[in-house]
Write an enzyme that holds these catalytic residues in place. Structure first.
Site, PDB file in Angstrom:
ATOM      1  N   CYS A   1     -37.517 -34.948 -23.000  1.00 16.19           N
ATOM      2  CA  CYS A   1     -38.348 -33.532 -23.137  1.00 16.19           C
ATOM      3  C   CYS A   1     -37.487 -32.544 -22.223  1.00 16.19           C
ATOM      4  O   CYS A   1     -37.560 -32.716 -21.095  1.00 16.19           O
ATOM      5  CB  CYS A   1     -39.574 -33.834 -22.606  1.00 16.19           C
ATOM      6  SG  CYS A   1     -40.857 -32.220 -22.358  1.00 16.19           S
TER       7      CYS A   1
ATOM      8  N   GLY B   1     -35.265 -35.363 -37.191  1.00 18.37           N
ATOM      9  CA  GLY B   1     -34.650 -33.913 -37.090  1.00 18.37           C
ATOM     10  C   GLY B   1     -34.694 -33.157 -38.283  1.00 18.37           C
ATOM     11  O   GLY B   1     -33.918 -33.189 -39.060  1.00 18.37           O
TER      12      GLY B   1
HETATM   13  C1  SIN Z   1     -43.344 -30.852 -24.678  1.00 19.82           C
HETATM   14  O1  SIN Z   1     -44.324 -31.112 -24.689  1.00 19.82           O
HETATM   15  O2  SIN Z   1     -42.875 -30.163 -24.155  1.00 19.82           O
HETATM   16  C2  SIN Z   1     -42.427 -31.633 -26.059  1.00 19.82           C
HETATM   17  C3  SIN Z   1     -42.226 -32.909 -25.837  1.00 19.82           C
HETATM   18  C4  SIN Z   1     -40.715 -33.162 -25.803  1.00 19.82           C
HETATM   19  O3  SIN Z   1     -39.914 -32.485 -26.191  1.00 19.82           O
HETATM   20  O4  SIN Z   1     -40.486 -34.355 -25.790  1.00 19.82           O
END
Ligand code: SIN
Length: 303
Positions: A130, A243
């Protein structure tokens, strides 16, 4: 009838089409649109030890052929999931896969341990990719030693199938895949979002409150295909390809590149029924090419 079954570690999936974490809520929000049991599996929204409000708004931006997000792992925490959400989805006859996040290794392990006893959560996706959090997240997934350390700790804490979600924001994703395979991952999923940003020229300001965010959608598909192909040649464990998959042709491309299964992400925001269309389209492709089982196509790219 073509056979769409695929196997990830010791789990049978009725078809290779799953929905990506963060694009499908916890499943219950989508149950009014279609029979969720038609899906191969549901990767639920990322979970953390405690409630997180996420990043400030704006945290989404449309970009050419894609979107940026900087949600920041908004969720109500693992205990809320177990008490309030799991009871509403545990009747589902498809794989429920929990996306596990943490700021530290101890937090990843704490979330993981609580998921062990949820019978219908058949696997976890360890999210070390993330890009939208200040602590943890992608920082674990961009160096081999830290990816190994967190995978190893979670492996020891989890009895069932362990999928590790990889970041594309690295020089060599195949090396990262080998590192987590060596640390006990049963599967890898790739790619998470690519770091990007958007600017409003009139205001001279960034569009996202966090300035940068994660890019997804068709814009990243060629990058993702290349990474899946590289990882397929480097590891023995099965791959979930992710993707910019918008239709069955995209899904077939990811399978040819080496994905045993795929995750549909950004496309869910445009058409919540897209996964069903992709399942039907894969079946139609198999008929048209006289192929008995989708598993025959995995990595069947002719180069
Ligand atoms: C997020 O909640 O910011 C996205 C999660 C991720 O990119 O793994």
């Amino acid at each position: 009838m073509a056979n769409l079954n695929v196997k990830i570690h010791n789990l049978e999936f009725r078809n290779p089409v799953t929905v990506a974490s963060g694009t499908f809520g916890f499943g219950e929000e989508m149950s009014e649109f279609f029979d969720l049991n038609r899906l191969g599996g549901i990767f639920v929204k990322g979970l953390t030890v405690k409630n997180r409000e996420g990043n400030d708004y704006p945290r989404m931006a449309e970009t050419p052929s894609g979107m940026l997000n900087s949600v920041g792992l908004q969720n109500k925490g693992i205990d809320y999931f177990i008490e309030k959400i799991y009871p509403n989805i545990k009747h589902l006859d498809t794989h429920i896969i929990a996306n596990v996040n943490g700021g530290t290794i101890e937090e990843y392990v704490e979330v993981t341990e609580k998921l062990n006893d949820l019978e219908k959560v058949t696997a976890i996706e360890l999210n070390i990719s993330c890009p939208n959090v200040k602590q943890g997240g992608m920082s674990f997934g961009i160096s081999c030693p830290s990816a190994i350390a967190v995978t190893d700790a979670v492996r020891k804490a989890y009895k069932k199938t362990l999928i590790v979600k990889l970041s594309p924001n690295v020089t060599d994703i195949a090396e990262m895949a080998q590192a987590v395979e060596g640390a006990g991952a049963d599967s890898v999923s790739l790619i998470n979002t690519l770091l990007g940003m958007a600017i409003n020229a009139e205001t001279r300001k960034p569009v996202l409150s966090t300035v940068t965010g994660g890019l997804s959608g068709p814009a990243i598909k060629p990058v993702a295909l290349r990474m899946v192909w590289k990882v397929y040649k480097a590891v023995k464990i099965p791959i979930f390809g992710i993707g910019g998959i918008m239709n069955a042709t995209d899904a077939i491309e990811f399978i040819l590149a080496g994905s045993t299964a795929i995750q549909v992400g950004t496309a869910n925001f445009i058409d919540p029924l897209v996964s069903l269309k992709i399942i039907d389209g894969i079946e139609e492709y198999l008929h048209r090419h006289n192929i008995a089982t989708v598993a025959e196509l995995v990595g069947a790219l002719e180069v």
